[in-house]
Design an enzyme around this catalytic site. Structure first.
Site, PDB file in Angstrom:
ATOM      1  N   ASP A   1       9.041  14.211  46.052  1.00 20.19           N
ATOM      2  CA  ASP A   1      10.467  14.495  46.098  1.00 20.19           C
ATOM      3  C   ASP A   1      10.876  14.859  47.524  1.00 20.19           C
ATOM      4  O   ASP A   1      10.525  14.176  48.463  1.00 20.19           O
ATOM      5  CB  ASP A   1      10.836  15.571  45.091  1.00 20.19           C
ATOM      6  CG  ASP A   1      12.286  15.478  44.623  1.00 20.19           C
ATOM      7  OD1 ASP A   1      12.960  14.487  44.932  1.00 20.19           O
ATOM      8  OD2 ASP A   1      12.740  16.397  43.917  1.00 20.19           O
TER       9      ASP A   1
ATOM     10  N   GLU B   1      18.868  16.859  36.030  1.00 25.95           N
ATOM     11  CA  GLU B   1      18.210  17.844  36.892  1.00 25.95           C
ATOM     12  C   GLU B   1      18.954  19.169  36.778  1.00 25.95           C
ATOM     13  O   GLU B   1      19.609  19.651  37.703  1.00 25.95           O
ATOM     14  CB  GLU B   1      18.173  17.348  38.341  1.00 25.95           C
ATOM     15  CG  GLU B   1      17.252  18.147  39.220  1.00 25.95           C
ATOM     16  CD  GLU B   1      17.129  17.584  40.625  1.00 25.95           C
ATOM     17  OE1 GLU B   1      16.416  18.207  41.440  1.00 25.95           O
ATOM     18  OE2 GLU B   1      17.738  16.541  40.916  1.00 25.95           O
TER      19      GLU B   1
ATOM     20  N   HIS C   1      18.042   9.437  38.773  1.00 22.16           N
ATOM     21  CA  HIS C   1      17.864  10.883  38.777  1.00 22.16           C
ATOM     22  C   HIS C   1      18.540  11.413  37.504  1.00 22.16           C
ATOM     23  O   HIS C   1      19.742  11.208  37.322  1.00 22.16           O
ATOM     24  CB  HIS C   1      18.534  11.523  39.998  1.00 22.16           C
ATOM     25  CG  HIS C   1      17.755  11.384  41.266  1.00 22.16           C
ATOM     26  ND1 HIS C   1      17.377  10.164  41.783  1.00 22.16           N
ATOM     27  CD2 HIS C   1      17.285  12.327  42.130  1.00 22.16           C
ATOM     28  CE1 HIS C   1      16.710  10.367  42.913  1.00 22.16           C
ATOM     29  NE2 HIS C   1      16.645  11.658  43.144  1.00 22.16           N
TER      30      HIS C   1
END
Length: 448
Positions: free
Chosen positions: A343, A242, A239
């Site tokens: 997601d 973000e 990830h």
């Protein structure tokens, strides 16, 4: 039983006649779609022969007789896709909104809410019930392969991974299920913890991943994670950035680490990175430098348009300006594999969603301009995630592949993407499945 708008014959041999198929997803025989002059608006009209649960041939429409013993199924231009591949989900978080909503819709609010819910409720039974519900929805919508991230903080590690492994076996033959560990990079590199995560991923057949963000420990943490993954033979899935902070550039650091570690020669598959929101607010020169490194490193990128638009640039009483979706067009122009995925689903990171990849692709088309021309953008929800994540044989319609298909009533891109296509027919191993979605009431016992 819901089986879609189309009645399939009981015969094991049939031909789907006059289908509209995205040209980028089909391998056409008998001279090819181009030779038949059938490509228009990036689709091809084709006949698909199904024999004993597999695609036996894909031919330009009307060019090959059905033959004896083959039942004709006339589609009148209905669109046919291969079953979807959803490369970035959070099945273990899904559907906790009814008991622990996000108080303000922000990213910090989501982190706090999920942390509270995890600490209070995430037993093996709770995680299994919610993951099973999510898999039922994805299956009914036509998804055949999923990669999920599994929260792997110390207190949760020994609870969720065994559940994941059991569900992967229970759903074998319906949904190909992969998993990657998830925790903050600072947590992952704490003394003695990263080996525990790697051991769990190894034991239960998963991959290694974490959330990267700009911190003093990031360079050291990346070195540790790359070395651990390579030694353990684990794929990597991160990830990344973000945030709408232009100073977040962990994507470039990951790419540089991959180059240093000669990852493309390791034989462990492509590194996958998700989100990469900060690229959208960085100077062009910095973007170009980062994307050059990402292309050199062979990294694949997945954008999560619905979730990122939900979370990013959210301030009370102010209309959002920055939407957080990453630069897929610029990446694709450099040869970087790009994807979109679901997601989160009905949890504090995204209050909506149902693991319907047509919804994801439809919204990505509108948000990210996957149109005019459509080109090969349908690969972003099918072929590309199949290749990037290693779901062999998924995401395309070709002779020899499993007859895992979705038939939509819509006959063109504008028909397909203007309505939810809730009456779709989903075919698995040549047979129409029950497309009845699980009832939310099935989860009520978790809230009482």
């Amino acid at each position: 039983m819901g089986s879609g708008f189309l009645a399939l014959p009981a015969a094991a041999h049939y031909r789907l006649m006059d289908a509209t198929v995205p040209a980028a997803l089909a391998e056409i025989g008998a001279g090819g779609a181009g030779a038949a002059g059938a490509v228009r608006d990036d689709v091809v009209r084709a006949d698909i022969l199904v024999i004993d649960g597999r695609v036996a041939a894909v031919d330009p429409a009307g060019t090959v007789p059905s033959g004896p013993g083959v039942a004709p199924v006339r589609l009148d231009g209905a669109m046919v896709f291969p079953c979807f591949v959803d490369a970035h989900t959070h099945l273990d978080k899904g559907h906790i909104w009814p008991r622990t909503p996000n108080p303000d819709g922000t990213f910090p609010g989501a982190l706090a809410a999920v942390g509270e819910d995890r600490a209070r409720f995430w037993s093996a039974a709770d995680v299994e019930a919610r993951m099973t519900f999510a898999l039922k929805a994805a299956f009914a919508h036509g998804t055949a392969a999923i990669r999920t991230h599994i929260d792997s903080l110390p207190a949760q590690l020994d609870i969720s991974w065994p559940v994941l492994a059991a569900l992967r076996e229970a759903w074998r033959g319906r949904i190909d299920l992969q998993a990657s560990s998830l925790c903050g990079i600072d947590v992952a590199v704490e003394d003695g913890y990263l080996p525990r995560v790697a051991a769990a991923a190894t034991r239960f057949g998963g991959g290694l991943g974490c959330v990267t963000y700009m911190s003093p420990n990031l360079p050291v943490g990346l070195e540790a994670i790359f070395a651990t993954a390579r030694d353990a033979g684990l794929p990597l899935d991160f990830h990344v950035d973000e945030t709408m902070d232009p100073g977040a550039h962990s994507l470039r650091l990951i790419a540089e680490a991959a180059i240093r570690h000669r990852w493309t020669e390791a034989g462990l598959g492509r590194i996958v990175v998700g989100h990469c929101c900060s690229l959208s607010v960085q100077p062009e020169a910095e973007v170009a430098q980062t994307l050059d490194r990402v292309a050199e490193a062979g990294i694949a990128v997945v954008s999560l348009p619905m979730c990122n638009m939900y979370l990013q640039d959210r301030h009370p009483g102010r209309t959002p300006r920055r939407r957080g979706v990453t630069l897929l067009h610029e990446m694709k122009a450099r040869g970087i594999p790009v994807m979109v995925a679901s997601d989160n689903t009905r949890d504090p990171f995204y209050a909506y969603g149902d693991l319907d990849m047509l919804e994801t692709y439809r919204e990505a088309t509108r948000i990210l301009h996957f149109d005019h021309p459509v080109g090969d953008w349908p690969r972003a929800a099918t072929t590309t995630p199949a290749e990037a994540c290693g779901f062999a044989g998924r995401g395309r319609i070709a002779a020899g592949t499993a007859a895992d298909l979705i038939i939509f009533r819509g006959r063109s891109w504008t028909e397909l993407l203007s309505r939810p296509q809730s009456d779709r027919t989903v075919i698995r191993a040549g047979r129409a499945i029950d497309t009845t979605l699980p009832d939310y009431r099935d989860l009520d016992t978790l809230w009482s």
